[in-house]
Design a protein around this motif. Structure first.
Motif, PDB file in Angstrom:
ATOM      1  N   ALA A  75       0.833  -1.208   0.000  1.00 19.11           N
ATOM      2  CA  ALA A  75       0.000   0.000   0.000  1.00 19.11           C
ATOM      3  C   ALA A  75       0.867   1.258   0.000  1.00 19.11           C
ATOM      4  O   ALA A  75       0.583   2.213  -0.723  1.00 19.11           O
ATOM      5  CB  ALA A  75      -0.935  -0.009   1.192  1.00 19.11           C
ATOM      6  N   SER A  76       1.929   1.271   0.774  1.00 18.18           N
ATOM      7  CA  SER A  76       2.831   2.429   0.821  1.00 18.18           C
ATOM      8  C   SER A  76       3.539   2.617  -0.517  1.00 18.18           C
ATOM      9  O   SER A  76       3.709   3.745  -0.981  1.00 18.18           O
ATOM     10  CB  SER A  76       3.869   2.248   1.919  1.00 18.18           C
ATOM     11  OG  SER A  76       3.253   2.156   3.174  1.00 18.18           O
ATOM     12  N   LEU A  77       3.944   1.521  -1.129  1.00 20.59           N
ATOM     13  CA  LEU A  77       4.611   1.594  -2.431  1.00 20.59           C
ATOM     14  C   LEU A  77       3.674   2.161  -3.490  1.00 20.59           C
ATOM     15  O   LEU A  77       4.059   3.022  -4.275  1.00 20.59           O
ATOM     16  CB  LEU A  77       5.093   0.206  -2.845  1.00 20.59           C
ATOM     17  CG  LEU A  77       5.698   0.103  -4.239  1.00 20.59           C
ATOM     18  CD1 LEU A  77       6.988   0.898  -4.311  1.00 20.59           C
ATOM     19  CD2 LEU A  77       5.926  -1.337  -4.599  1.00 20.59           C
TER      20      LEU A  77
END
Length: 66
Positions: free
Chosen positions: A4-6
C-alpha cells in the motif's frame, strides 16, 4: 516497504499485479484515473490477469475488462 505504501508513491498511469507467495495473497491495483486496462479471465484451468489482451492464457471467450 508495504505494498500500500509503495502504490502511494507511484505517479502516472499503471496497472499492477503483485503476487505474494509467502502470504498467499494477490494485490491488484490501477491508477486513480483508470487509464490502463486490467483484464481478468477465467477457465477450467484457473484464471489470468493482464494489462493487455493475452491469447496465451487459453481463455479466449471469457476475458472481461474491469
Amino acid at each position: 516497504m508495504e505494498i500500500a505504501s509503495l502504490l502511494e508513491t507511484l505517479n502516472g498511469d499503471f496497472a499492477i499485479i503483485f503476487i505474494d507467495n509467502l502470504n498467499s495473497k494477490i494485490f491488484i491495483s490501477k491508477d486513480a484515473f483508470g487509464k490502463r486496462s486490467l483484464l481478468l479471465g477465467f477457465s477450467e484451468e484457473g484464471f489470468c490477469l493482464s494489462s493487455t489482451a493475452v491469447h496465451s492464457c487459453n481463455i479466449p471467450e471469457s476475458v472481461e475488462e474491469n
